[in-house]
Enzyme design. Structure first.
Site, mmCIF file in Angstrom:
data_model
loop_
_atom_site.group_PDB
_atom_site.id
_atom_site.type_symbol
_atom_site.label_atom_id
_atom_site.label_comp_id
_atom_site.label_asym_id
_atom_site.label_seq_id
_atom_site.Cartn_x
_atom_site.Cartn_y
_atom_site.Cartn_z
ATOM 1 N N GLU A 105 -5.186 9.544 -6.228
ATOM 2 C CA GLU A 105 -3.740 9.689 -6.449
ATOM 3 C C GLU A 105 -3.422 11.052 -7.071
ATOM 4 O OE1 GLU A 105 -3.360 5.781 -8.514
ATOM 5 O OE2 GLU A 105 -1.647 5.536 -7.178
ATOM 6 N N GLU A 125 -8.019 -0.304 -5.771
ATOM 7 C CA GLU A 125 -7.416 -1.157 -6.808
ATOM 8 C C GLU A 125 -7.311 -2.623 -6.394
ATOM 9 O OE1 GLU A 125 -6.494 1.832 -5.962
ATOM 10 O OE2 GLU A 125 -6.025 3.009 -7.750
#
Ligand code: NAD
Length: 697
Positions: A105, A125
């Site tokens: 990210e 995740e």
């Protein structure tokens, strides 16, 4: 300036090197260091562009797990990424190692990205019941299109550099020195006057208007009971439908929902539990290990063949011994067919079939095992055969060889006693199919040496297993607890429930199937033969559970393989179909036993199926047959399909139901039935009195 991110310059390029060994996790100091560095270089008139790179073995590999559950400190990741994206100076992220989660990210906040060919990136995740909460769900689709991003985030898989390049996640692959390559790429961009390409400004390609509905449909089965996959779909949909800032807001809300969910708490617990389970309390990590270069297996049946495949898959040569050439040939043929089918499905290369087969040497001669470092016995399940085999192994195995048994029900200490080296003997209880199932219960005998335990635990991982150490007791941990569910399922059937009702409750809880569908799959005849072989019908004060099961087997209803068991099957379709015939058998059985059938609620079914398992887990803990409650959870999640989003039986009892509720329910059923089966385990009683949890033991 913190030294978690080191600033330097190379000509007119500012370099930010992340310096937080071992994996450059996104600790507060790293986040602050990146933000400050980007701002400082932004103001610096001697710097035209910035390269962000990881020092050591990887770019940022993800969040800092030490910060989990602590109050936030330092700038939050979204601020850091926004600072990068809005920087007046062009930023190139240089990726190597494993930029995962927050690491990727962060990289998506740069204007451009380059990577070494060996880089593997991803947004994993979902495995923790979460979603990428720092813009990953909004930025990745803008680079790759919605369809690919959805798949990548839902699977959480590692994306190799070449694939990332082809999908536009990285702009260039750099060979050789990463920093040099990144600087060269940056200079090229500057020379081309390349724009500051903010991912947030790109539009998202939506490949099909049906994408989200179709994805929901396609994951329905696998994602049943999980929360994260559904929220991930909503996030990517938001990336398509909403302006960037609103999409980010949506991502934050959906992330927060997951962060506070029981499902994610269970999954995060489980993630660490699995790693913890590999550790043995009284066997320190630095215990010297025996070297394992070659293996031996006795028996080329169902289990022996599967175990041999584990060795071959890990590149460890193995010699497999049988009693006759015919059985040996049959065993090898099954292994070959297994590999060929995998290759046909694209699971391995065709030439690897031969490579793996070449690692398995068949033999009828015990002398062929004299050099083996570990020998695993997987012969018939009778003490007489085990005795013959272990006496023979004691004669031929070299000193220091580890002698393991795959018995599922016999006493490992007794097996060890057939050798003059019980310290070298251990149980390795594989689950069927042994080449597929990840769980391995390693059974510590009373004499098993610590270095044998250390070696076997680490070798288990080498052959792709998730090992848990257990003690010698009937059924070890997994089957011992499973038996409790089986007993109550049988009784409930006699008292008024039907297999389909019980199975549905267990399935709805999250198991892949209920006890009766499972029995039909495994073969009802296995238990039937065992029951017939037993002289007395009662065991451990438990009322006989086999009345219906015996009646069903007497009709040849052995399960799926005969097209009928507790259900009917229209083979080759394996969907269980409730059968009025079976209902009749059950009703007749109740009548014979003098039981008036009654409606049994789903709640009662759930409690009677699962609470006795927790109670047995308490006994197992108390007896030291499992080291910690988390070991029991790992066994159940990996070996028996306990839904990971419920953490496992012990975590669920500790954190969802509560030990007092379970304790009181056990007493309620004990008083209603008068059956000592329901007596709460002393440990459970004690923990309830002290207001403690299993995890405190
Ligand atoms: P199986 O009948 O498929 O295979 C046993 C093999 O051992 C046969 O091929 C037989 O020829 C061979 N054998 C018998 N005596 C031998 C001897 N003296 N020397 C060499 N080979 C001999 O049985 P299986 O299902 O593979 O079970 C093997 C062991 O694994 C048992 O102890 C069983 O309890 C255990 N186990 C089975 C399962 C399962 O689901 N099948 C799961 C876990 C553990």
């Amino acid at each position: 300036m913190s030294d978690a991110v080191i600033r330097s310059t190379e000509g007119r390029i500012g370099i930010l090197t992340i310096n937080n060994p071992p994996v450059n996790a996104l600790a507060a100091a790293v986040r602050a260091g990146i933000k400050d560095g980007v701002e400082a270089f932004g103001r610096d008139s001697n710097v035209d562009a910035i390269v962000l790179i990881g020092g050591g073995r990887t770019f940022i590999a993800g969040a800092d797990i030490r910060e989990f559950g602590k109050p936030p400190s330092g700038p939050n990741l979204n601020d850091v990424i926004a600072t990068m994206e809005n920087s007046p100076k062009l930023i190139v992220a240089a990726l190597h190692g494993t930029p995962l989660g927050g690491g990727l990210e962060t990289a998506l906040g740069a204007h451009y990205r380059v990577a070494l060919p060996t880089t593997r990136m991803g947004l994993p995740e979902v495995h923790l019941g979460l979603l990428p909460g720092a813009g990953g769900t909004q930025r990745l689709p803008r680079l790759t299109g919605a369809k690919y991003a959805l798949d990548a985030i839902l699977s959480g898989r590692h994306i190799p550099a070449a694939e990332a390049k082809s999908k536009g996640i990285v702009d260039a692959i750099v060979e050789g020195d990463l920093l040099k390559g990144a600087i060269a790429h940056t200079e090229m961009l500057l020379a081309q006057k390349a724009p500051l390409r903010r991912v947030r400004d790109l539009s998202v390609t939506l490949e099909s208007p049906e994408l989200f509905a179709e994805t929901e449909k396609s994951i329905a089965r696998k994602a049943r009971g999980f929360k994260a996959p559904w929220n991930i779909i909503k996030c990517v949909q938001a990336a398509v439908e909403l302006p960037f800032d609103e999409g980010m807001k949506r991502e934050r809300e959906l992330f927060a929902e997951l962060l506070t969910s029981t499902e994610s708490a269970a999954q995060r617990y489980y993630f660490f539990a699995e790693r913890e389970a590999a550790k043995v309390k009284d066997v320190p990590a630095d215990t010297p290990q025996r070297e394992i270069k070659t293996g031996g297996i006795i028996g080329a049946g169902t289990m022996g063949g599967g175990i041999a495949m584990n060795f071959a898959n890990a590149g460890v040569p193995v010699t497999m011994l049988e009693t006759s050439q015919e059985v040996l040939d049959r065993g090898l043929k099954t292994i070959r067919t297994n590999y060929e089918n995998t290759a046909k499905r694209g699971g391995m290369k065709a030439e690897d079939v031969e490579k793996r087969m070449a690692l398995i040497t068949p033999t009828l001669d015990y002398n062929a095992l004299k050099d083996a470092d570990v020998i695993i016995e997987a012969v018939f399940e009778t003490m007489e055969v085990k005795e013959t085999v272990f006496k023979k192994l004691d004669e031929v195995a070299k000193p220091g060889a580890i002698l393991a048994t795959n018995t599922s029900g016999l006493d490992v200490n007794q097996i060890a006693s057939y050798t003059k080296r019980p310290g070298d003997v251990i149980g390795m209880h594989f689950f069927s199919p042994a080449n597929v199932m990840k769980l391995l219960e390693n059974v510590r005998g009373k004499a098993t040496e610590k270095d044998v335990i250390a070696t076997v635990m680490s070798f288990s991982k080498k052959i792709g297993k998730i090992p848990v150490l257990v003690g010698v007791c009937e059924g070890f941990v997994g089957n011992r607890m499973l038996r409790m569910r089986g007993i109550q399922s049988a009784y409930m059937m006699e008292e008024g429930a039907l297999p389909q009702q019980i199975d549905k409750v267990v399935y709805d809880y999250g198991f892949p199937m209920g006890p009766f569908a499972m029995s039909d799959l495994a073969g009802n005849d296995v238990g039937w033969r065992i029951r017939q072989g037993k002289k007395e019908k009662e065991k451990r004060n438990v009322r006989y559970t086999g009345y219906v099961a015996d009646a069903i087997c007497e009709l040849g209803r052995f399960g799926q393989k005969t097209g009928a068991g507790y259900y009917k099957y229209n083979l080759p379709d394996r969907t269980p179909i409730p059968d009025p015939e079976v209902e009749k058998i059950i009703e007749e059985t109740s009548k014979k036993l003098g039981i008036t059938r009654r409606a049994i609620s789903d709640q009662e079914i759930l409690e009677r199926a699962l609470y006795p398992m927790v109670n047995e887990g308490a006994k197992i803990l108390e007896e030291g047959m499992a080291q910690r409650s988390l070991d029991i959870d790992v066994i159940w999640v990996n070996g028996y399909g306990w839904p990971v989003y419920r953490g496992g039986p012990m975590w669920w009892a500790d954190n969802v139901v509560g030990l007092k509720t379970i304790h009181d329910a056990l007493l309620k059923y004990r008083d209603a039935s008068g059956d000592p089966f329901w007596e709460p385990a002393p440990l459970l009683k004690k923990l309830v009195q002290e207001g403690k949890k299993f995890s405190s033991v």
